[in-house]
Design a protein around this motif. Structure first.
Motif, PDB file in Angstrom:
ATOM      1  N   ASN A   1      19.438   3.277 -23.475  1.00 37.28           N
ATOM      2  CA  ASN A   1      18.209   3.048 -22.711  1.00 37.28           C
ATOM      3  C   ASN A   1      18.084   1.731 -21.951  1.00 37.28           C
ATOM      4  O   ASN A   1      17.130   1.544 -21.220  1.00 37.28           O
ATOM      5  CB  ASN A   1      16.977   3.251 -23.611  1.00 37.28           C
ATOM      6  N   CYS A   2      19.075   0.812 -22.083  1.00 35.86           N
ATOM      7  CA  CYS A   2      18.908  -0.445 -21.336  1.00 35.86           C
ATOM      8  C   CYS A   2      19.341  -0.254 -19.888  1.00 35.86           C
ATOM      9  O   CYS A   2      19.913   0.764 -19.521  1.00 35.86           O
ATOM     10  CB  CYS A   2      19.687  -1.580 -21.992  1.00 35.86           C
ATOM     11  N   LYS A   3      19.059  -1.270 -19.066  1.00 35.47           N
ATOM     12  CA  LYS A   3      19.369  -1.144 -17.639  1.00 35.47           C
ATOM     13  C   LYS A   3      20.807  -1.534 -17.318  1.00 35.47           C
ATOM     14  O   LYS A   3      21.264  -1.313 -16.207  1.00 35.47           O
ATOM     15  CB  LYS A   3      18.427  -2.061 -16.848  1.00 35.47           C
ATOM     16  N   MET A   4      21.449  -2.188 -18.258  1.00 35.91           N
ATOM     17  CA  MET A   4      22.816  -2.698 -18.122  1.00 35.91           C
ATOM     18  C   MET A   4      22.844  -3.870 -17.138  1.00 35.91           C
ATOM     19  O   MET A   4      22.038  -3.962 -16.230  1.00 35.91           O
ATOM     20  CB  MET A   4      23.805  -1.624 -17.649  1.00 35.91           C
ATOM     21  N   LYS A   5      23.831  -4.716 -17.389  1.00 37.11           N
ATOM     22  CA  LYS A   5      23.931  -5.922 -16.570  1.00 37.11           C
ATOM     23  C   LYS A   5      25.355  -6.041 -16.057  1.00 37.11           C
ATOM     24  O   LYS A   5      26.299  -5.993 -16.845  1.00 37.11           O
ATOM     25  CB  LYS A   5      23.575  -7.130 -17.444  1.00 37.11           C
ATOM     26  N   GLN A   6      25.479  -6.179 -14.747  1.00 40.89           N
ATOM     27  CA  GLN A   6      26.835  -6.264 -14.195  1.00 40.89           C
ATOM     28  C   GLN A   6      27.471  -7.608 -14.561  1.00 40.89           C
ATOM     29  O   GLN A   6      26.792  -8.635 -14.617  1.00 40.89           O
ATOM     30  CB  GLN A   6      26.819  -6.112 -12.670  1.00 40.89           C
ATOM     31  N   SER A   7      28.754  -7.579 -14.794  1.00 38.86           N
ATOM     32  CA  SER A   7      29.496  -8.803 -15.091  1.00 38.86           C
ATOM     33  C   SER A   7      29.261  -9.824 -13.992  1.00 38.86           C
ATOM     34  O   SER A   7      29.156  -9.489 -12.819  1.00 38.86           O
ATOM     35  CB  SER A   7      30.980  -8.489 -15.193  1.00 38.86           C
ATOM     36  N   GLU A   8      29.164 -11.081 -14.387  1.00 37.08           N
ATOM     37  CA  GLU A   8      28.955 -12.154 -13.406  1.00 37.08           C
ATOM     38  C   GLU A   8      30.257 -12.531 -12.695  1.00 37.08           C
ATOM     39  O   GLU A   8      30.235 -13.201 -11.666  1.00 37.08           O
ATOM     40  CB  GLU A   8      28.412 -13.405 -14.113  1.00 37.08           C
ATOM     41  N   ASP A   9      31.365 -12.130 -13.292  1.00 33.38           N
ATOM     42  CA  ASP A   9      32.659 -12.578 -12.764  1.00 33.38           C
ATOM     43  C   ASP A   9      33.029 -11.877 -11.460  1.00 33.38           C
ATOM     44  O   ASP A   9      32.582 -10.767 -11.186  1.00 33.38           O
ATOM     45  CB  ASP A   9      33.783 -12.286 -13.774  1.00 33.38           C
ATOM     46  N   VAL A  10      33.857 -12.569 -10.676  1.00 36.27           N
ATOM     47  CA  VAL A  10      34.456 -11.915  -9.511  1.00 36.27           C
ATOM     48  C   VAL A  10      35.975 -11.896  -9.708  1.00 36.27           C
ATOM     49  O   VAL A  10      36.501 -12.576 -10.584  1.00 36.27           O
ATOM     50  CB  VAL A  10      34.124 -12.630  -8.181  1.00 36.27           C
TER      51      VAL A  10
END
Length: 712
Positions: free
Chosen positions: A451-460
């Motif tokens: 149920n969470c929105k998920m968070k994209q990795s900060e890394d490139v």
RNA sequence: GGGCGUUUAGCUCAGUGGUAGAGCGUUUCAUUGACAUUGAAAAGGUCAGAGGUCCGAUCCCUCUAACGCCCACCA
């Protein structure tokens, strides 16, 4: 017409006009030209320059060589393309923009990620194509309609797909391991982005007392370790010796007391320890050394991180050290050891210290969670294809550079903690923050907690991860069919591993075929006294100034005149002046021909037959030169080819044939024919002056431009 | 530490198992008719040093020296 030639050749007025004529004529775009469908296509991809770059002589050499090949092959009727592009150049570009921000008294952290990236895009829009305009000034016949940028949507898609592909195949993994870390850029780096610099430093011999209860005995029983980095001892979790070292045999398994931290750490045996270095006993800091990390893993050692990502000592270093810079900490440690009588001796020592390739800061080795691409499988591809000769590296001795790197390569750290680049297609659960899913688009619903929105990795991604895909990601579906693999990749030797090797294994992995048949490693251009050209040392020469002073053809001539093979070029400006003289010579010879060969003769008539012995001789010389030049171009002997072109035109044509024709009366259409043929011969090397002349004198019914004339 | 490359005319560089070549520079002469951004000619080299193979080495082999480059987690 004739009057046009009354003045000396003026490159300044001609070049821009001629380039425009080519571009507007659509002559760079193979889809707009009639080409010979029976012939194999010919393609070269421009090594995409950094958006931060400005043209230097290395680019000029690369572009001229490429342009000669492209123009020559285009004239032979092959469907030919030279595809240009720009590289977003992650860290390099980010640093440039950061510098600008600093001048304005702000920073990327103050702006925040989104705003910062906006700024970089602005910067890219402003400066991104400047370098390409400089390629145009050189006469580069790139097809600008196919221009690619490594952050374009389509290109970015391809990059992310690649990531997902590797991940699903098990080749990409995430791990907390020791990496090269730049405390200034605040990011990890790959091994290839580390520059080792010889540094005069010291070797400190430190006594680690054995952990015996009796304090007096302790001061007499100790083990001495030698280190160049005393400050890391705060994070030591063992002392290691070689298992076969008789000096320490009895001590293995015992414990020592780590000074300052006053903590017991074991003495262990490990084969990686060199008996001959220092005392043969080394301190082990698993958190801050590649070797020590490995030793630590094998022996189950504790990891204590004493240096932080900001390059300062952490709290774990102890209350007296936390927050200190590395050298402050070092000084303080040494003082303290001395006070306690634990410093046995100090020796001078020359060490190779890793520096950031981009900002020159001293690097740290520290542990951080990063993403790695496994190399064991991919490197095999790259090794095999070169060993088998399907991809040739020219000159051949560079195969050694290539193979020896691949054979010793470690897994590639592909994640960076900067903001400018392709953000990893990795989404973390907000509940279980260490768990993630890898997918092209953000999942609607977290598959982990539900149920969470998920968070994209900060890394490139490492810039080179995307550059590695250039040979196919830059091509459209249709172009892939026509132009993959390309015939030759032309590049400098310093990116053989950084770029060439990675393109080759990427091409093999995704297209099951080498991305280019040959890799041509061109010379490095040095200053006249053999020094590296560098902006910071002020030893660089600006090609644009040479173009302004002598003309683009002259610069091209000067560079190629000196390009005899792989021999590095000590750049000599007089060769450029010789080029200017040659351009003018061609110009003046044309004036003479026009004055004498009254009948410009129609296109077909111009193919007149030789009549006099002099005619026959000059025709023979021309044909020989042409054959020889073809051969040289095809075997990448550009300097040799140009010398032959020069010899033929100046000596055989001007000095001998023209002089003779002054005394020879009668039909003079033949000389006109030889002139036209000469223009074709010279064109790949000096496109502007030859085109300018051609436009003024071309017979009716001939091609719209010399650059699309038929070579034969 | 490992690997690679270079060393030939005053300068930048070609080249070949058998009289050493170019561009630039230098010197001399010529030329008012394509071009002084010219033409004709000349001077200038024990081909880094030592040894070896060969009838013969600048070229092939070995060593030495100088210079340069790349790679490298010995703390």
């Amino acid at each position: 017409m004739k009057e046009d030639f009354d003045k000396p050749y003026d490159p300044k007025s001609a070049e821009a006009r001629i380039y425009q004529l080519w571009e507007e004529g659509g002559f760079f775009d193979p889809d707009k030209l009639k080409t010979d469908k029976k012939k194999k296509t010919y393609s070269i991809l421009l090594p995409p320059p950094n958006v931060t770059g400005s043209l230097h002589l290395g680019h000029a050499l690369n572009a001229t060589v490429s342009d000669i090949l492209i123009r020559f092959n285009r004239m032979t009727g092959k469907k030919t393309v030279w595809l240009p592009g720009i590289d977003h150049a992650g860290i390099a570009t980010q640093n440039v923009v950061e510098k600008e921000l600093r001048k304005q008294g702000t920073s990327r952290y103050e702006l925040g990620r989104e705003k910062f990236i906006e700024r970089v895009w602005q910067w890219k829009e402003q400066y991104g194509s400047i370098i390409l305009d400089q390629f145009k000034r050189l006469g580069a016949s790139c097809d600008w309609s196919r221009l690619r940028f490594t952050l374009d949507e389509k290109y970015a898609d391809e990059v992310l797909k690649t990531f997902v592909h590797y991940y699903e195949k098990g080749l990409i993994y995430r791990g907390s391991r020791v990496v090269n870390w730049c405390p200034r850029c605040r990011t990890s780096l790959s091994d290839l982005e580390v520059r080792h610099e010889e540094t005069k430093t010291k070797l400190w011999y430190i006594k680690y007392p054995l952990a015996i209860k009796n304090a007096e005995l302790r001061m007499q029983n100790y083990i001495v370790v030698a280190t160049t980095r005393p400050e890391t001892m705060l994070g030591d979790t063992a002392v290691a010796v070689n298992p076969s070292d008789p000096r320490y045999k009895n001590l293995v398994g015992q414990k020592v007391i780590l000074p300052i931290q006053n903590k017991k750490i074991p003495i262990i045996a490990d084969r990686n320890v060199d008996k001959d270095f220092g005392t043969g006993a080394v301190k082990v800091t698993p958190a801050h050394s590649f070797t020590d990390f490995e030793i630590g893993e094998k022996n189950g050692l504790e990891i204590v991180e004493v240096i932080g990502q900001d390059g300062r000592m952490t709290e774990l270093a102890g209350i007296n050290f936390a927050g200190l810079k590395i050298d402050e900490a070092r000084e303080k440690i040494v003082q303290e050891l001395e006070k306690e009588g634990l410093l046995e001796k100090i020796e001078d020592y020359n060490n190779y210290v890793g520096h950031c390739d981009r900002c020159n800061a001293v690097l740290e080795q520290l542990i951080s969670p990063q993403w790695f691409l496994r190399m064991d499988h991919l490197k095999d591809f790259a090794v095999k294809i070169v060993r088998s000769g399907k991809t040739k590296i020219i000159p051949k001795n560079f195969e050694k550079t290539y193979l020896s790197w691949l054979n010793n390569v470690r897994d590639w750290c592909i994640s960076r903690q900067i903001w400018w680049g392709h953000r990893l297609p990795v989404y973390f659960c907000e509940q279980k923050t260490e768990e993630f899913t890898v997918s092209l688009a953000k999942p609607d619903k977290c598959p982990i907690c539900g149920n969470c929105k998920m968070k994209q990795s900060e890394d490139v991604l490492d810039t080179w991860f995307s550059s590695a895909l250039w040979p196919f990601a830059a091509l459209s579906k249709k172009d892939l069919q026509d132009f993959y693999p390309s015939q030759v990749l032309i590049t400098a030797r310093d990116i053989i591993n950084l770029w060439v090797a990675r393109m080759i294994f990427s091409g093999m992995e995704f297209k099951s075929e080498t991305p280019f048949e040959k890799t041509l490693i061109h010379a490095t251009i040095l200053t006249k006294d053999g020094k590296r050209m560098s902006k910071s040392k002020g030893t660089g020469i600006d090609p644009l100034i040479l173009i302004d002073n002598f003309g683009a053809d002259a610069l091209r001539f000067g560079i190629i005149w000196q390009s005899m093979g792989n021999q590095d070029i000590r750049f000599d400006e007089t060769a450029v002046m010789a080029g200017k003289k040659f351009a003018n010579k061609i110009w003046n010879a044309t004036r003479f021909v026009l004055q004498n060969a009254e009948s410009k003769a129609g296109g077909k008539d111009s193919k007149s037959k030789p009549k006099t012995p002099a005619d026959k001789k000059v025709l023979d010389k021309l044909q020989k030169a042409k054959k020889s030049v073809e051969k040289d171009i095809n075997s990448f002997k550009f300097g040799q080819a140009l010398h032959k072109v020069y010899d033929f035109f100046w000596h055989d044509f001007c000095d001998v044939y023209i002089e003779k024709s002054k005394k020879q009366s009668g039909d003079k259409t033949f000389i006109f024919f030889i002139l036209l043929e000469s223009l074709k011969l010279i064109h790949p090397f000096m496109p502007f002056v030859t085109e300018e002349i051609y436009q003024k004198i071309k017979p009716k019914g001939s091609a719209k431009a010399l650059m699309i004339e038929k070579w034969d």
